[in-house]
Design an enzyme around this catalytic site. Sequence first.
Site, mmCIF file in Angstrom:
data_model
loop_
_atom_site.group_PDB
_atom_site.id
_atom_site.type_symbol
_atom_site.label_atom_id
_atom_site.label_comp_id
_atom_site.label_asym_id
_atom_site.label_seq_id
_atom_site.Cartn_x
_atom_site.Cartn_y
_atom_site.Cartn_z
ATOM 1 N N SER A 9 60.467 65.420 42.133
ATOM 2 C CA SER A 9 59.374 65.008 43.315
ATOM 3 C C SER A 9 59.205 66.259 43.588
ATOM 4 O O SER A 9 60.087 67.499 42.824
ATOM 5 C CB SER A 9 59.843 64.547 44.057
ATOM 6 O OG SER A 9 60.541 64.942 44.893
ATOM 7 N N LYS A 10 58.532 67.048 43.972
ATOM 8 C CA LYS A 10 58.021 67.794 44.801
ATOM 9 C C LYS A 10 59.240 68.494 45.385
ATOM 10 O O LYS A 10 59.924 70.392 45.098
ATOM 11 C CB LYS A 10 56.867 67.729 46.286
ATOM 12 C CG LYS A 10 55.745 67.800 44.774
ATOM 13 C CD LYS A 10 54.683 68.823 46.411
ATOM 14 C CE LYS A 10 53.100 67.995 45.833
ATOM 15 N NZ LYS A 10 52.451 67.010 45.698
ATOM 16 N N ARG A 11 60.158 68.028 46.053
ATOM 17 C CA ARG A 11 61.439 68.678 46.171
ATOM 18 C C ARG A 11 62.157 69.077 45.106
ATOM 19 O O ARG A 11 63.749 70.282 45.649
ATOM 20 C CB ARG A 11 62.913 67.213 47.154
ATOM 21 C CG ARG A 11 62.246 66.920 47.762
ATOM 22 C CD ARG A 11 63.066 65.921 48.636
ATOM 23 N NE ARG A 11 63.497 64.626 47.442
ATOM 24 C CZ ARG A 11 64.034 64.677 46.880
ATOM 25 N NH1 ARG A 11 65.375 65.360 46.536
ATOM 26 N NH2 ARG A 11 64.974 63.562 45.215
ATOM 27 N N HIS A 12 62.157 68.695 44.195
ATOM 28 C CA HIS A 12 63.329 70.157 42.958
ATOM 29 C C HIS A 12 62.267 70.932 43.033
ATOM 30 O O HIS A 12 62.609 71.736 41.257
ATOM 31 C CB HIS A 12 62.937 69.384 42.206
ATOM 32 C CG HIS A 12 64.032 67.519 42.577
ATOM 33 N ND1 HIS A 12 62.941 66.250 42.356
ATOM 34 C CD2 HIS A 12 65.219 67.818 42.018
ATOM 35 C CE1 HIS A 12 64.159 65.738 42.429
ATOM 36 N NE2 HIS A 12 65.084 65.976 42.263
ATOM 37 N N GLY A 13 61.379 71.552 43.287
ATOM 38 C CA GLY A 13 60.613 73.213 43.186
ATOM 39 C C GLY A 13 59.147 72.417 42.645
ATOM 40 O O GLY A 13 58.541 71.803 42.696
#
Length: 468
Positions: free
Chosen positions: A250-254
């Site tokens: 997800s976006k959390r992973h950059g």
Amino acid sequence: MTVRTRFAPSPTGFLHIGGARTALYSWAYARRHGGAFVLRVEDTDLERSTRDSVQAILDGMRWLGLDWDEGPFFQMQRLARYREVAEELIARGFAYRCWMSREELEELRKQQIGKGLKPRYDGRWRPERSAGLKKPEGVNPVIRFRTPEEGEVGWHDLVKGPIRFPNGELDDLVLLRADGVPTYNFGVVVDDLDMAITHVIRGDDHVNNTPRQIHIFDALSRTGLFGERANLPAFAHLPMILGADGERLSKRHGAVSVMQYRDEGFLPEALVNTLARLGWSHGDDEVFSPQQFVGWFDLGHVSHSPARFDPEKALWTNQQHIKRAEDARLARLLEPFLETKDSPPLDRVVSLLKDRANSLRHLAESARMFYVYEEPAAAKLAELLNARTRPALRMLQARLAETPWERKALGAAVGAVLKQSGLTMPELAMPARLLVTGRTQTPSLDAVLELLGRETVLARLARHLQGD
Ligand code: GLU
């Protein structure tokens, strides 16, 4: 049979890694089999769909080189067709109108949950059951599908193998909403039939939708509306993609948007290579071109278990592709990352540096020393420019003023200074690098000197050796 695949994104954001992988596999499967790849935009979520997202998805696909043969088709431009098909299903007894209101549905839900049951529509507007019900005035009904209540539905998934669901778990899903917009499951089936899709390749978050879609396919194939094309496609559900930490990507992973990878300096073929390896393998092959991938891709080697996206490995893959890329192309691609002058020619700089760069951004970073003089850090200068090195650098300065400007001769000049001064190569080369480039990490000194040119080298040396 001509293979026909499709990519059917919902335009509610960028083209992200997961969507791009789905698009890539569908594209590659069509190309491998000499078939057609169709692009269909599923824009029925009116609140979340945007034109910017459509543009972003098309841009991402173009950048990756995923060319489509037909489309883009937009579902919102096909409302009349969904209406026509839904009416035909009603006429044939496969679907019916339902006037149940939101409040009634909510009430039913509460009751079912209260009894410990799974909430589901109870089929009360099925014509044979609705005798006592009163149609509310001025309310548009939805159209629901009459799902078989007994038995099972199943298919042989080309990735996951046989999958079965009891029909009792499925309820009478809505096909057409009151405003005439189709639900996802209905739009997909009508379109997959109209577009004669033979292979549905998509993320495994759609496994649960497939039994519903198969029922709709079955009903539609019996309406005669689709003639020859009314074949059930094959299904291939791709494993989920996890981040390096094992959580769903997800976006959390950059960076998850494809275009963000372009902006960070990925080559498109490197991202294609990375996406290709997310849940598919071909022996031990790690680095390959899009053409090789198309030649090798098959669904039989798609893995059953989740894939892991590793940003470090993506950079490594990018580095391998940068090494293989042509200098002139890299020089062109570097333009947005770097302000250059005419000299030295960027393709020669690229040729010297490309083996060690894992992104275009990184390559630009290394190339910058040839165009912009970076003042060495004072502490570094104080450390490396000392009583031992200073006289040797003066000797170097004097020799370089008279040396023919090509790599071999420059190397010989450096060698002569080593001999004369008694310094080792690192003892001389480190401060020399620092003075002429502002850095201590560079390719070999003679190559750097050659590319920088006599005038620049002598000016930079003089700047620090003045007054000796
Ligand atoms: N619009 C759906 C999605 O983006 C497509 C699913 C499918 O390929 O059937 O998830």
